[in-house]
Scaffold this motif. Sequence first.
Motif, mmCIF file in Angstrom:
data_model
loop_
_atom_site.group_PDB
_atom_site.id
_atom_site.type_symbol
_atom_site.label_atom_id
_atom_site.label_comp_id
_atom_site.label_asym_id
_atom_site.label_seq_id
_atom_site.Cartn_x
_atom_site.Cartn_y
_atom_site.Cartn_z
ATOM 1 N N ALA A 102 29.469 -7.046 -37.597
ATOM 2 C CA ALA A 102 29.438 -6.092 -36.486
ATOM 3 C C ALA A 102 28.354 -5.034 -36.683
ATOM 4 O O ALA A 102 28.599 -3.839 -36.510
ATOM 5 C CB ALA A 102 30.799 -5.438 -36.328
ATOM 6 N N SER A 103 27.151 -5.466 -37.038
ATOM 7 C CA SER A 103 26.055 -4.521 -37.263
ATOM 8 C C SER A 103 25.267 -4.302 -35.966
ATOM 9 O O SER A 103 25.193 -5.177 -35.096
ATOM 10 C CB SER A 103 25.115 -5.046 -38.343
ATOM 11 N N HIS A 104 24.661 -3.117 -35.835
ATOM 12 C CA HIS A 104 23.777 -2.827 -34.715
ATOM 13 C C HIS A 104 22.367 -3.302 -35.047
ATOM 14 O O HIS A 104 21.840 -3.014 -36.131
ATOM 15 C CB HIS A 104 23.756 -1.329 -34.414
ATOM 16 N N VAL A 105 21.766 -4.021 -34.110
ATOM 17 C CA VAL A 105 20.412 -4.524 -34.295
ATOM 18 C C VAL A 105 19.618 -4.258 -33.019
ATOM 19 O O VAL A 105 20.188 -4.019 -31.953
ATOM 20 C CB VAL A 105 20.405 -6.035 -34.609
ATOM 21 N N ASP A 106 18.302 -4.293 -33.112
ATOM 22 C CA ASP A 106 17.461 -4.093 -31.932
ATOM 23 C C ASP A 106 16.654 -5.334 -31.605
ATOM 24 O O ASP A 106 15.630 -5.284 -30.916
ATOM 25 C CB ASP A 106 16.540 -2.887 -32.115
ATOM 26 N N THR A 107 17.119 -6.487 -32.089
ATOM 27 C CA THR A 107 16.462 -7.765 -31.820
ATOM 28 C C THR A 107 17.471 -8.731 -31.209
ATOM 29 O O THR A 107 18.682 -8.474 -31.197
ATOM 30 C CB THR A 107 15.902 -8.373 -33.115
ATOM 31 N N ALA A 108 16.978 -9.855 -30.717
ATOM 32 C CA ALA A 108 17.863 -10.895 -30.195
ATOM 33 C C ALA A 108 18.659 -11.503 -31.351
ATOM 34 O O ALA A 108 18.199 -11.539 -32.505
ATOM 35 C CB ALA A 108 17.046 -11.968 -29.490
ATOM 36 N N VAL A 109 19.855 -11.955 -31.056
ATOM 37 C CA VAL A 109 20.746 -12.505 -32.090
ATOM 38 C C VAL A 109 21.043 -13.964 -31.764
ATOM 39 O O VAL A 109 21.307 -14.313 -30.606
ATOM 40 C CB VAL A 109 22.059 -11.701 -32.156
ATOM 41 N N ASP A 110 21.018 -14.802 -32.792
ATOM 42 C CA ASP A 110 21.387 -16.210 -32.642
ATOM 43 C C ASP A 110 22.875 -16.327 -32.982
ATOM 44 O O ASP A 110 23.257 -16.360 -34.156
ATOM 45 C CB ASP A 110 20.541 -17.075 -33.586
ATOM 46 N N HIS A 146 34.407 -2.907 -28.404
ATOM 47 C CA HIS A 146 35.217 -1.793 -27.903
ATOM 48 C C HIS A 146 36.564 -2.238 -27.339
ATOM 49 O O HIS A 146 37.318 -1.414 -26.813
ATOM 50 C CB HIS A 146 34.440 -1.042 -26.810
ATOM 51 N N GLY A 147 36.858 -3.521 -27.434
ATOM 52 C CA GLY A 147 38.149 -4.015 -26.965
ATOM 53 C C GLY A 147 38.126 -4.668 -25.608
ATOM 54 O O GLY A 147 39.189 -4.945 -25.028
ATOM 55 N N ALA A 148 36.943 -4.934 -25.071
ATOM 56 C CA ALA A 148 36.847 -5.588 -23.766
ATOM 57 C C ALA A 148 37.082 -7.094 -23.890
ATOM 58 O O ALA A 148 36.917 -7.678 -24.967
ATOM 59 C CB ALA A 148 35.480 -5.331 -23.138
ATOM 60 N N ASN A 218 42.930 -4.388 -32.560
ATOM 61 C CA ASN A 218 42.337 -5.205 -33.610
ATOM 62 C C ASN A 218 40.820 -5.298 -33.473
ATOM 63 O O ASN A 218 40.152 -5.818 -34.374
ATOM 64 C CB ASN A 218 42.933 -6.618 -33.577
ATOM 65 N N ALA A 219 40.267 -4.819 -32.349
ATOM 66 C CA ALA A 219 38.814 -4.789 -32.198
ATOM 67 C C ALA A 219 38.235 -3.750 -33.156
ATOM 68 O O ALA A 219 38.918 -2.796 -33.548
ATOM 69 C CB ALA A 219 38.451 -4.453 -30.752
ATOM 70 N N PRO A 220 36.977 -3.890 -33.562
ATOM 71 C CA PRO A 220 36.397 -2.947 -34.531
ATOM 72 C C PRO A 220 36.396 -1.501 -34.052
ATOM 73 O O PRO A 220 36.546 -0.586 -34.866
ATOM 74 C CB PRO A 220 34.967 -3.479 -34.714
#
Length: 236
Positions: A102-110, A146-148, A218-220
Amino acid sequence: MTPSPADRRKSGNPATQAQIDLTVKQQREQKRQEKLAEYQRQLAKRRRSKLVWWIVGATAAVLVVAAIVASIVFAPAPAPSYDRGDSDGSGIEGLETFENTASHVDTAVDYEQTPPAGGDHNAIWLNCGVYTQPVPNENAVHSLEHGAVWVTYDPAQVSDDDIAALEAQLPSTYTVLSPYEGMDSPIAVSAWNAQLKVDEADDERIEQFIRAYWRSTNAPEPNAACTGAYDAPGKK
């Protein structure tokens, strides 16, 4: 000298005078009848006016009542309401669960799941709501954090009625509905680290999933916002 009207009404001949008096009476009666006829015309006019206004008022009242009834009958059903989901969904047939970072990144994720059900994501979350165009994975995954609950459908495999049926099942907050091309099932319902794939919009397991995971603690980041950030194109 020209005689006055009063003089003309007088005659020394009794027979002539009687004729003059009769003529005067007839004139008076004629005027009285004319006044009476005018009064009756005015009275009938007022009655017609009252009748017209009564009809107009009654018609307006009927239209108002009809509009109120129509607004009740044809108003869209309110969004369903659910309690916060704290279940692990273990009783839902076909449910898959995962372990994602659950890390924040500023690139596209595979992402390992299609659609994603968690993982590294953009620092800006997607505002919850209904979208008619595909939304960025990295922002939508932040909303899952966020639990959505994210409901996706393959537009090539579902109908407009199916999409409407999916929307009707969603709470008004903390849900995202969007198309997602190329899925291996017509519909997928995703929460953080959980996913269910179904073939039909009326599958009862969709509601079971929402009840289990909507705003789950249970969401982060439970209770974090699902508004005030990014509106992707196609938001209704």
